[in-house]
Scaffold this motif. Structure first.
Motif, short mmCIF file in Angstrom:
data_model
loop_
_atom_site.label_atom_id
_atom_site.label_comp_id
_atom_site.label_asym_id
_atom_site.label_seq_id
_atom_site.Cartn_x
_atom_site.Cartn_y
_atom_site.Cartn_z
N HIS A 1 -26.15 -69.70 -73.32
CA HIS A 1 -24.96 -70.38 -74.20
C HIS A 1 -24.04 -71.39 -73.42
O HIS A 1 -23.75 -71.00 -72.26
CB HIS A 1 -24.14 -69.17 -74.75
CG HIS A 1 -24.92 -68.20 -75.63
ND1 HIS A 1 -25.83 -67.33 -75.10
CD2 HIS A 1 -25.11 -67.94 -76.93
CE1 HIS A 1 -26.48 -66.39 -76.10
NE2 HIS A 1 -25.87 -67.10 -77.22
N GLN B 1 -20.83 -73.08 -78.54
CA GLN B 1 -22.24 -73.06 -79.23
C GLN B 1 -21.77 -72.43 -80.59
O GLN B 1 -21.06 -71.47 -80.94
CB GLN B 1 -22.91 -72.21 -78.32
CG GLN B 1 -24.39 -72.24 -78.81
CD GLN B 1 -25.36 -71.62 -78.08
OE1 GLN B 1 -25.14 -71.63 -76.85
NE2 GLN B 1 -26.32 -70.96 -78.60
N ARG B 2 -22.52 -73.07 -81.60
CA ARG B 2 -22.93 -72.46 -82.94
C ARG B 2 -24.05 -71.93 -83.15
O ARG B 2 -25.16 -72.33 -82.28
CB ARG B 2 -22.51 -73.37 -83.75
CG ARG B 2 -20.89 -73.86 -83.93
CD ARG B 2 -20.26 -75.11 -84.85
NE ARG B 2 -20.90 -76.14 -84.04
CZ ARG B 2 -20.78 -77.46 -84.42
NH1 ARG B 2 -20.11 -77.75 -85.50
NH2 ARG B 2 -20.92 -78.52 -83.93
N PRO C 1 -24.61 -66.72 -81.75
CA PRO C 1 -23.43 -66.32 -81.12
C PRO C 1 -23.76 -65.50 -79.97
O PRO C 1 -24.68 -64.78 -79.73
CB PRO C 1 -22.55 -65.37 -82.28
CG PRO C 1 -23.79 -65.08 -83.23
CD PRO C 1 -24.78 -66.13 -83.09
N ASP D 1 -21.54 -59.33 -77.33
CA ASP D 1 -20.19 -58.75 -76.95
C ASP D 1 -20.44 -58.47 -75.41
O ASP D 1 -21.57 -57.62 -75.19
CB ASP D 1 -19.87 -57.63 -77.75
CG ASP D 1 -18.63 -56.88 -77.04
OD1 ASP D 1 -18.07 -57.52 -76.26
OD2 ASP D 1 -18.45 -55.76 -77.45
#
Length: 217
Positions: free
Chosen positions: A57, A61-62, A65, A68
């Motif tokens: 990532h 970034q889209r 996602p 966590d």
């Protein structure tokens, strides 16, 4: 990265679990500096399959996602696990590597994983359209859904969704941002696009194509 319009994924994530052992795996991560900004790499390790990358990532970034990774998530920072990925990424950004050879285990539906695997067939220094990628993925009639799968690619750079462009030659969208897409294609010698019938490197051999931002990209 998405085309101008997007249809729902015919096999959306979550409807068909792709890995029954996913909850028993250890999630690992690390961060690396790069010309694209700080990269966050994620991976999993289990006693049967060993280690595999699950994500790369970039900031902002889209589409895919970042999971966590905070306290209480169970994720563990482990730079050593990503040493080979870091070596190959360094070589790629230095122009010394054209194809990655890393164990990959992205989380997604069967349809999306099939599209992501098709991205691996798009060679360094080349580009394909969404329609061409749809044919390569075995779903020639699902061009818009292909765009959704490309936009959800969790392994930027390694799975080269930056090589997918619009049918008119425009950049269209990119989950990591159009400037990063432009930089990656320029690194690979695929942007600006060569003028047909003109030798690479000759005066006038390249032309810049329009940059189009797809809605929601």
């Amino acid at each position: 990265m998405t085309p101008a319009t997007q249809a729902p994924d015919p096999d959306p994530v979550g409807h068909h679990p792709d890995n029954p052992r996913r909850d028993t795996m250890t999630t690992l991560f690390t961060t690396l500096d790069s010309p694209l900004g700080e990269l966050t790499l994620t991976g999993t390790r289990d006693t049967d399959a060993g280690f595999a990358l699950t994500g790369l990532h970039v900031p902002g970034q889209r589409g895919a996602p970042l999971p966590d990774l905070g306290p209480g998530s169970g994720a563990r920072r482990d730079p050593d696990a990503f040493a080979e990925a870091a070596r190959q990424l360094d070589a790629y950004f230095a122009g010394r590597l054209r194809a990655f050879d890393l164990p990959l285990a992205p989380h997604g539906s069967e349809f999306r994983r099939r599209v992501w695997a098709a991205l691996d067939t798009v060679a360094y220094g080349t580009t394909v359209t969404y329609r061409e990628l749809a044919a390569a993925a075995g779903s020639p009639g699902a061009v818009r859904a292909i765009g959704g799968a490309v936009g959800a690619n969790p392994l930027l750079v390694i799975r080269p969704c930056h090589r997918v462009i619009g049918s008119d030659g425009s950049l269209t969208g990119y989950a990591g941002g159009l400037e990063r897409k432009r930089r990656l294609l320029a690194l690979e010698g695929a942007w600006p696009r060569p003028v047909s019938g003109t030798a690479a490197g000759a005066p006038g051999a390249y032309r810049a194509e329009p940059v189009v931002t797809a809605p929601g990209s």
